[in-house]
Design an enzyme around this catalytic site. Structure first.
Site, PDB file in Angstrom:
ATOM      1  N   ASP A 158      11.019  -8.727   1.878  1.00 11.89           N
ATOM      2  CA  ASP A 158      11.405  -9.035   3.258  1.00 11.89           C
ATOM      3  C   ASP A 158      12.617  -9.972   3.255  1.00 11.89           C
ATOM      4  O   ASP A 158      13.550  -9.815   4.049  1.00 11.89           O
ATOM      5  CB  ASP A 158      10.239  -9.716   3.985  1.00 11.89           C
ATOM      6  CG  ASP A 158       8.937  -8.971   3.768  1.00 11.89           C
ATOM      7  OD1 ASP A 158       8.712  -7.951   4.423  1.00 11.89           O
ATOM      8  OD2 ASP A 158       8.152  -9.401   2.894  1.00 11.89           O
ATOM      9  N   HIS A 186       3.152 -10.909   5.130  1.00  9.39           N
ATOM     10  CA  HIS A 186       3.969  -9.722   4.807  1.00  9.39           C
ATOM     11  C   HIS A 186       3.433  -8.583   5.679  1.00  9.39           C
ATOM     12  O   HIS A 186       2.674  -7.723   5.234  1.00  9.39           O
ATOM     13  CB  HIS A 186       3.836  -9.388   3.315  1.00  9.39           C
ATOM     14  CG  HIS A 186       4.509  -8.091   2.927  1.00  9.39           C
ATOM     15  ND1 HIS A 186       5.849  -7.848   3.122  1.00  9.39           N
ATOM     16  CD2 HIS A 186       4.013  -6.956   2.375  1.00  9.39           C
ATOM     17  CE1 HIS A 186       6.138  -6.637   2.698  1.00  9.39           C
ATOM     18  NE2 HIS A 186       5.042  -6.068   2.238  1.00  9.39           N
TER      19      HIS A 186
HETATM   20  P1  NAD Z   1       0.929   3.843  -6.307  1.00  8.82           P
HETATM   21  O1  NAD Z   1      -0.197   4.510  -5.584  1.00  8.82           O
HETATM   22  O2  NAD Z   1       2.077   4.651  -6.765  1.00  8.82           O
HETATM   23  O3  NAD Z   1       0.362   3.069  -7.572  1.00  8.82           O
HETATM   24  C1  NAD Z   1      -0.751   2.240  -7.492  1.00  8.82           C
HETATM   25  C2  NAD Z   1      -1.409   2.280  -8.858  1.00  8.82           C
HETATM   26  O4  NAD Z   1      -2.478   1.317  -8.843  1.00  8.82           O
HETATM   27  C3  NAD Z   1      -2.034   3.644  -9.188  1.00  8.82           C
HETATM   28  O5  NAD Z   1      -1.592   4.060 -10.476  1.00  8.82           O
HETATM   29  C4  NAD Z   1      -3.520   3.350  -9.163  1.00  8.82           C
HETATM   30  O6  NAD Z   1      -4.262   4.161 -10.057  1.00  8.82           O
HETATM   31  C5  NAD Z   1      -3.525   1.888  -9.580  1.00  8.82           C
HETATM   32  N1  NAD Z   1      -4.777   1.201  -9.305  1.00  8.82           N
HETATM   33  C6  NAD Z   1      -5.664   1.395  -8.304  1.00  8.82           C
HETATM   34  N2  NAD Z   1      -6.732   0.590  -8.447  1.00  8.82           N
HETATM   35  C7  NAD Z   1      -6.504  -0.144  -9.548  1.00  8.82           C
HETATM   36  C8  NAD Z   1      -7.246  -1.152 -10.229  1.00  8.82           C
HETATM   37  N3  NAD Z   1      -8.440  -1.555  -9.798  1.00  8.82           N
HETATM   38  N4  NAD Z   1      -6.714  -1.695 -11.341  1.00  8.82           N
HETATM   39  C9  NAD Z   1      -5.506  -1.294 -11.799  1.00  8.82           C
HETATM   40  N5  NAD Z   1      -4.775  -0.337 -11.219  1.00  8.82           N
HETATM   41  C10 NAD Z   1      -5.260   0.227 -10.101  1.00  8.82           C
HETATM   42  O7  NAD Z   1       1.414   2.632  -5.355  1.00  8.82           O
HETATM   43  P2  NAD Z   1       2.789   1.810  -5.432  1.00  8.82           P
HETATM   44  O8  NAD Z   1       3.809   2.492  -4.596  1.00  8.82           O
HETATM   45  O9  NAD Z   1       3.102   1.471  -6.840  1.00  8.82           O
HETATM   46  O10 NAD Z   1       2.339   0.495  -4.606  1.00  8.82           O
HETATM   47  C11 NAD Z   1       1.380  -0.411  -5.137  1.00  8.82           C
HETATM   48  C12 NAD Z   1       1.033  -1.454  -4.101  1.00  8.82           C
HETATM   49  O11 NAD Z   1       2.178  -2.263  -3.778  1.00  8.82           O
HETATM   50  C13 NAD Z   1       0.570  -0.888  -2.751  1.00  8.82           C
HETATM   51  O12 NAD Z   1      -0.529  -1.644  -2.257  1.00  8.82           O
HETATM   52  C14 NAD Z   1       1.774  -1.068  -1.865  1.00  8.82           C
HETATM   53  O13 NAD Z   1       1.437  -1.116  -0.485  1.00  8.82           O
HETATM   54  C15 NAD Z   1       2.293  -2.395  -2.363  1.00  8.82           C
HETATM   55  N6  NAD Z   1       3.675  -2.732  -2.020  1.00  8.82           N
HETATM   56  C16 NAD Z   1       3.949  -4.033  -1.726  1.00  8.82           C
HETATM   57  C17 NAD Z   1       5.238  -4.410  -1.400  1.00  8.82           C
HETATM   58  C18 NAD Z   1       5.574  -5.822  -1.030  1.00  8.82           C
HETATM   59  O14 NAD Z   1       6.698  -6.070  -0.567  1.00  8.82           O
HETATM   60  N7  NAD Z   1       4.723  -6.806  -1.204  1.00  8.82           N
HETATM   61  C19 NAD Z   1       6.260  -3.458  -1.396  1.00  8.82           C
HETATM   62  C20 NAD Z   1       5.946  -2.141  -1.715  1.00  8.82           C
HETATM   63  C21 NAD Z   1       4.638  -1.780  -2.020  1.00  8.82           C
HETATM   64  C1  LMR Z   2       7.067  -2.655   2.156  1.00  6.81           C
HETATM   65  O1  LMR Z   2       7.286  -3.666   2.810  1.00  6.81           O
HETATM   66  O2  LMR Z   2       7.923  -1.767   1.985  1.00  6.81           O
HETATM   67  C2  LMR Z   2       5.726  -2.481   1.476  1.00  6.81           C
HETATM   68  O3  LMR Z   2       4.867  -3.529   1.814  1.00  6.81           O
HETATM   69  C3  LMR Z   2       5.115  -1.158   1.694  1.00  6.81           C
HETATM   70  C4  LMR Z   2       4.573  -1.007   3.090  1.00  6.81           C
HETATM   71  O4  LMR Z   2       3.406  -0.611   3.230  1.00  6.81           O
HETATM   72  O5  LMR Z   2       5.305  -1.275   4.038  1.00  6.81           O
END
Ligand code: NAD
Ligand code: LMR
Length: 324
Positions: A158, A186
């Site tokens: 962000d 967030h």
């Molecule tokens: P993704 O679905 O591609 O990957 C998630 C992975 O986590 C998968 O491989 C899944 O098998 C694994 N997983 C699930 N449960 C698990 C556990 N108990 N232990 C270990 N691994 C486990 O998702 P992604 O696109 O890589 O996103 C991951 C997370 O990050 C999501 O929650 C997403 O919303 C978040 N995210 C946060 C931000 C931020 O700015 N804070 C930005 C983007 C995404």
């Molecule tokens: C983002 O800000 O792009 C991530 O937290 C993914 C989402 O769910 O928005």
């Protein structure tokens, strides 16, 4: 040089696919620091994780001393110095991040316990899996032997979105913009604060129109995540991995003189925010520890926004009370 152990959960997922190769190439800790990657994902992702491990080895990275792949959290966290908690379900179109709470909260309770048992005693742990603030709170509460200041949740994406939008609006390089703050959750209630921001040393709000700030900038930053999901059909991954690297680099190497970054950390009551929620704040970092910037003036407009996002975090905390 002794290798740094970097644990990454969700290592078979999309964000990690951007993250791991940069860490192994030196993009996290620099060109002289060897690393050992300790990768965790759930058992059904075992084959994918094996493949990623082979790909990492196939790069022949000079700094990559070893790659451990496992579905056992204790093994993944063993002796880890830096931890990226990415593994969690992402949201899809039409969902709010807090809709993920029930699906993901349990992961952070279990992993908090495993971190407590296994990580290096001065580990730094960054929560990336959504909803980040409340997941970080759950992990903190389940790791009683670790200092809560060893945990942070990621609002750097962000922060970077706000930085880039303001720089573009003012037609200046991003390096000319300083002192941006993301306050709170967030989520769509986050408050991107330009009242203390500077563009080329001048107050940002003297460089942009107040109407643009309130009616375009704030909502665009608040809703950028869902905008990406609408366009790509899945949530941000490249920009999220980059933000995770930058967050951790700030935490390890410090913040440049006079500037700060946004990190969601356990509230200590600063700015009148309720204690015991994980709330994004402006922080400086020195010697590997963050310090909340503590002398900013909060006007009535800001106060209302700070309270709105605080209220949402208190509601999220109530929803997971049983795990705290
Ligand atoms: P993704 O679905 O591609 O990957 C998630 C992975 O986590 C998968 O491989 C899944 O098998 C694994 N997983 C699930 N449960 C698990 C556990 N108990 N232990 C270990 N691994 C486990 O998702 P992604 O696109 O890589 O996103 C991951 C997370 O990050 C999501 O929650 C997403 O919303 C978040 N995210 C946060 C931000 C931020 O700015 N804070 C930005 C983007 C995404
Ligand atoms: C983002 O800000 O792009 C991530 O937290 C993914 C989402 O769910 O928005």
């Amino acid at each position: 040089m002794t290798p740094v152990r970097v644990a990454v959960t969700g290592a078979a997922g999309r964000i990690s696919y951007s993250l791991l190769f940069r860490i192994a190439a030196g993009g996290l800790l620099g060109p002289d620091q060897p690393v050992i990657l300790q990768l965790l994902d759930i058992e059904p992702m075992g084959k994918v994780l094996q493949g990623i491990s082979l790909e990492l080895r196939d790069c022949a990275f000079p700094l990559l001393e070893d790659v451990v792949v496992t579905h056992d959290a204790d093994e993944a966290f063993a002796g880890a110095d830096l931890v990226f908690l990415v593994g969690a379900r992402p949201r899809g179109p039409g969902m709010a991040r807090k809709d993920l709470l029930q699906a993901n909260a349990g992961i952070f309770a279990e992993q908090g316990k495993a971190l407590n048992r296994a990580v290096s005693k001065d580990a730094r742990i960054l929560v990336v899996g959504n909803p980040v603030n409340t997941n970080a709170l759950i992990a903190i509460k389940n790791a009683p032997d670790l200092d809560p200041r060893q945990f942070a949740a990621m609002t750097r994406l962000d922060h970077n979105r706000a930085l880039s939008l303001l720089a573009e609006k003012c037609r200046v390089p991003v390096t000319d913009v300083r002192r941006i703050t993301i306050w709170g959750n967030h989520s769509a209630t986050q408050f991107p604060d330009l009242f203390h921001a500077q563009v080329q040393g001048q107050a940002a709000l003297e460089r942009v129109d107040r109407g643009w700030y309130e009616n375009e900038f704030i909502p665009v930053v608040q809703h950028r995540g869902e905008n990406i999901i609408e366009l790509e059909g899945q949530s941000s991954a490249g920009s999220a991995a980059h933000a995770a690297i930058e967050h951790m680099r700030s935490w390890v190497f410090g913040t440049p003189g006079g500037d700060w970054v946004s990190m969601a950390v356990l509230s200590d009551g600063s700015y009148g925010i309720c204690e015991d929620i994980v709330y994004s704040m402006p922080v400086t970092v020195a010697g590997g520890a963050f310090k909340i910037v503590d002398d900013l003036e909060i006007n009535d407009f800001c106060r209302e926004k700070l309270t709105e996002t605080e209220r949402e975090l208190l509601q999220e905390r109530e929803a997971v009370r049983a795990l705290l």
